[in-house]
Design a protein around this motif. Structure first.
Motif, PDB file in Angstrom:
ATOM      1  N   ARG A  92       0.727   2.250  -7.858  1.00  0.00           N
ATOM      2  CA  ARG A  92      -0.206   2.785  -6.864  1.00  0.00           C
ATOM      3  C   ARG A  92      -1.499   1.959  -6.844  1.00  0.00           C
ATOM      4  O   ARG A  92      -2.014   1.635  -5.774  1.00  0.00           O
ATOM      5  N   ARG A  93      -2.006   1.622  -8.019  1.00  0.00           N
ATOM      6  CA  ARG A  93      -3.224   0.794  -8.089  1.00  0.00           C
ATOM      7  C   ARG A  93      -2.984  -0.580  -7.477  1.00  0.00           C
ATOM      8  O   ARG A  93      -3.809  -1.090  -6.714  1.00  0.00           O
ATOM      9  N   GLU A  94      -1.829  -1.165  -7.820  1.00  0.00           N
ATOM     10  CA  GLU A  94      -1.507  -2.490  -7.291  1.00  0.00           C
ATOM     11  C   GLU A  94      -1.331  -2.446  -5.774  1.00  0.00           C
ATOM     12  O   GLU A  94      -1.779  -3.346  -5.055  1.00  0.00           O
ATOM     13  N   LEU A  95      -0.676  -1.376  -5.281  1.00  0.00           N
ATOM     14  CA  LEU A  95      -0.459  -1.235  -3.841  1.00  0.00           C
ATOM     15  C   LEU A  95      -1.789  -1.104  -3.096  1.00  0.00           C
ATOM     16  O   LEU A  95      -1.995  -1.731  -2.053  1.00  0.00           O
ATOM     17  N   ASN A  96      -2.698  -0.308  -3.638  1.00  0.00           N
ATOM     18  CA  ASN A  96      -4.020  -0.151  -3.005  1.00  0.00           C
ATOM     19  C   ASN A  96      -4.758  -1.491  -2.921  1.00  0.00           C
ATOM     20  O   ASN A  96      -5.385  -1.807  -1.909  1.00  0.00           O
ATOM     21  N   GLN A  97      -4.652  -2.253  -4.006  1.00  0.00           N
ATOM     22  CA  GLN A  97      -5.312  -3.564  -4.031  1.00  0.00           C
ATOM     23  C   GLN A  97      -4.685  -4.504  -2.998  1.00  0.00           C
ATOM     24  O   GLN A  97      -5.399  -5.199  -2.259  1.00  0.00           O
ATOM     25  N   LYS A  98      -3.352  -4.515  -2.953  1.00  0.00           N
ATOM     26  CA  LYS A  98      -2.647  -5.381  -2.005  1.00  0.00           C
ATOM     27  C   LYS A  98      -2.941  -4.979  -0.557  1.00  0.00           C
ATOM     28  O   LYS A  98      -3.039  -5.847   0.319  1.00  0.00           O
ATOM     29  N   MET A  99      -3.068  -3.690  -0.302  1.00  0.00           N
ATOM     30  CA  MET A  99      -3.382  -3.239   1.051  1.00  0.00           C
ATOM     31  C   MET A  99      -4.776  -3.681   1.470  1.00  0.00           C
ATOM     32  O   MET A  99      -4.990  -4.103   2.614  1.00  0.00           O
ATOM     33  N   GLU A 100      -5.722  -3.600   0.542  1.00  0.00           N
ATOM     34  CA  GLU A 100      -7.083  -4.079   0.837  1.00  0.00           C
ATOM     35  C   GLU A 100      -7.069  -5.565   1.171  1.00  0.00           C
ATOM     36  O   GLU A 100      -7.702  -6.014   2.134  1.00  0.00           O
ATOM     37  N   GLU A 101      -6.313  -6.327   0.365  1.00  0.00           N
ATOM     38  CA  GLU A 101      -6.214  -7.767   0.604  1.00  0.00           C
ATOM     39  C   GLU A 101      -5.546  -8.047   1.948  1.00  0.00           C
ATOM     40  O   GLU A 101      -5.969  -8.946   2.691  1.00  0.00           O
ATOM     41  N   ALA A 102      -4.492  -7.288   2.252  1.00  0.00           N
ATOM     42  CA  ALA A 102      -3.745  -7.503   3.489  1.00  0.00           C
ATOM     43  C   ALA A 102      -4.609  -7.209   4.710  1.00  0.00           C
ATOM     44  O   ALA A 102      -4.629  -7.988   5.676  1.00  0.00           O
ATOM     45  N   PHE A 103      -5.335  -6.104   4.695  1.00  0.00           N
ATOM     46  CA  PHE A 103      -6.169  -5.755   5.845  1.00  0.00           C
ATOM     47  C   PHE A 103      -7.375  -6.694   5.981  1.00  0.00           C
ATOM     48  O   PHE A 103      -7.838  -6.962   7.096  1.00  0.00           O
ATOM     49  N   GLU A 104      -7.840  -7.207   4.846  1.00  0.00           N
ATOM     50  CA  GLU A 104      -8.933  -8.185   4.903  1.00  0.00           C
ATOM     51  C   GLU A 104      -8.435  -9.489   5.532  1.00  0.00           C
ATOM     52  O   GLU A 104      -9.122 -10.102   6.352  1.00  0.00           O
ATOM     53  N   SER A 105      -7.226  -9.902   5.135  1.00  0.00           N
ATOM     54  CA  SER A 105      -6.659 -11.124   5.722  1.00  0.00           C
ATOM     55  C   SER A 105      -6.372 -10.917   7.211  1.00  0.00           C
ATOM     56  O   SER A 105      -6.530 -11.854   8.010  1.00  0.00           O
ATOM     57  N   LEU A 106      -5.990  -9.698   7.606  1.00  0.00           N
ATOM     58  CA  LEU A 106      -5.759  -9.389   9.022  1.00  0.00           C
ATOM     59  C   LEU A 106      -7.074  -9.483   9.800  1.00  0.00           C
ATOM     60  O   LEU A 106      -7.111 -10.019  10.915  1.00  0.00           O
ATOM     61  N   ARG A 107      -8.127  -8.970   9.200  1.00  0.00           N
ATOM     62  CA  ARG A 107      -9.445  -9.011   9.856  1.00  0.00           C
ATOM     63  C   ARG A 107      -9.877 -10.469  10.082  1.00  0.00           C
ATOM     64  O   ARG A 107     -10.374 -10.830  11.156  1.00  0.00           O
ATOM     65  N   MET A 108      -9.653 -11.311   9.078  1.00  0.00           N
ATOM     66  CA  MET A 108     -10.011 -12.717   9.200  1.00  0.00           C
ATOM     67  C   MET A 108      -9.162 -13.414  10.269  1.00  0.00           C
ATOM     68  O   MET A 108      -9.641 -14.264  11.019  1.00  0.00           O
ATOM     69  N   ALA A 109      -7.875 -13.044  10.328  1.00  0.00           N
ATOM     70  CA  ALA A 109      -6.980 -13.645  11.326  1.00  0.00           C
ATOM     71  C   ALA A 109      -7.379 -13.223  12.734  1.00  0.00           C
ATOM     72  O   ALA A 109      -7.290 -14.020  13.676  1.00  0.00           O
TER      73      ALA A 109
END
Length: 214
Positions: free
Chosen positions: A53-70
């Motif tokens: 769960r902790r890893e998933l939350n971290q990965k989701m934050e990274e994914a949405f941040e990369s989406l924002r940059m894209a």
């Protein structure tokens, strides 16, 4: 005092009850061992679930941040066009495995990580930023599937632990005490019957002796 069972106070019933108590005690021991093993397994998997769960939350934050940059670099409209051309992931296969006799899900799937060509768009015609977004969300999907398997396993183990606990408690606090109380009752009743027979025989003997003297 526990209730007693409705049985005839005979030696046959007494022997039967004593055998049943031994079997119940053995069953109680086995169920208690199963309960303890299930609880240990539950907490082992629970720790794994927390970690996922902790890893998933971290990965989701990274994914949405990369989406924002894209979105900034490529534009939202272009990203939507690319997304429409992306091929769907392969379906997962849900099987079963057993943990201490409890059927739990086993989700089998090939890696969700793909190349741009496998996704359905050309790496050349898009920005490297788009590929990063895809990779990040593929990692999220992989973790989400694993977490779903683990959390469903936890729920099933929890239900089995509760079910086993009820059976252990029923044997320990209701069934075995009732049988033991019934054994005690039968033994007391048999002792009373033996004393009554003894006094009856003694009276008969005394009467016979009195008649012989006459």
């Amino acid at each position: 005092m526990p209730e007693i069972l409705k049985v005839k106070p005979t030696r046959m019933e007494l022997l039967k009850l004593k055998k049943r108590i031994k079997l119940a005690a053995k069953g109680h021991k086995l169920l208690k061992e199963k309960q303890d093993a299930l609880i240990m397994e539950f907490f082992t998997i629970y720790d794994e679930a927390l970690s996922l769960r902790r890893e998933l939350n971290q990965k989701m934050e990274e994914a949405f941040e990369s989406l924002r940059m894209a979105e900034i670099e490529v534009s939202v409209t272009k990203l939507k066009e690319i997304a429409l051309g992306v091929r769907p992931n392969k379906e997962v296969e849900i099987k079963r495995r057993n943990i201490m006799g409890v059927p739990v899900p086993l989700i089998e799937a090939e890696s969700f990580k793909r190349t741009p060509e496998e996704r359905g768009y050309s790496f050349v015609s898009t920005s490297p930023r788009v590929d990063i977004v895809a990779q990040k969300f593929e990692e999220v999907l992989e973790l989400a599937v694993r977490l779903a398997e683990v959390e469903e396993t936890l729920q099933r183990l929890a239900r089995e632990i509760e079910k086993t606990k009820r059976r252990v408690n029923a044997l320990e606090y209701i069934i075995i005490p009732r049988m033991e109380a019934t054994v005690k009752f039968i033994e007391q009743r048999l002792d009373e019957m033996e004393r009554e027979n003894f006094f009856r025989l003694k009276r008969v003997k005394a009467l016979l002796e009195a008649r012989q003297e006459d």
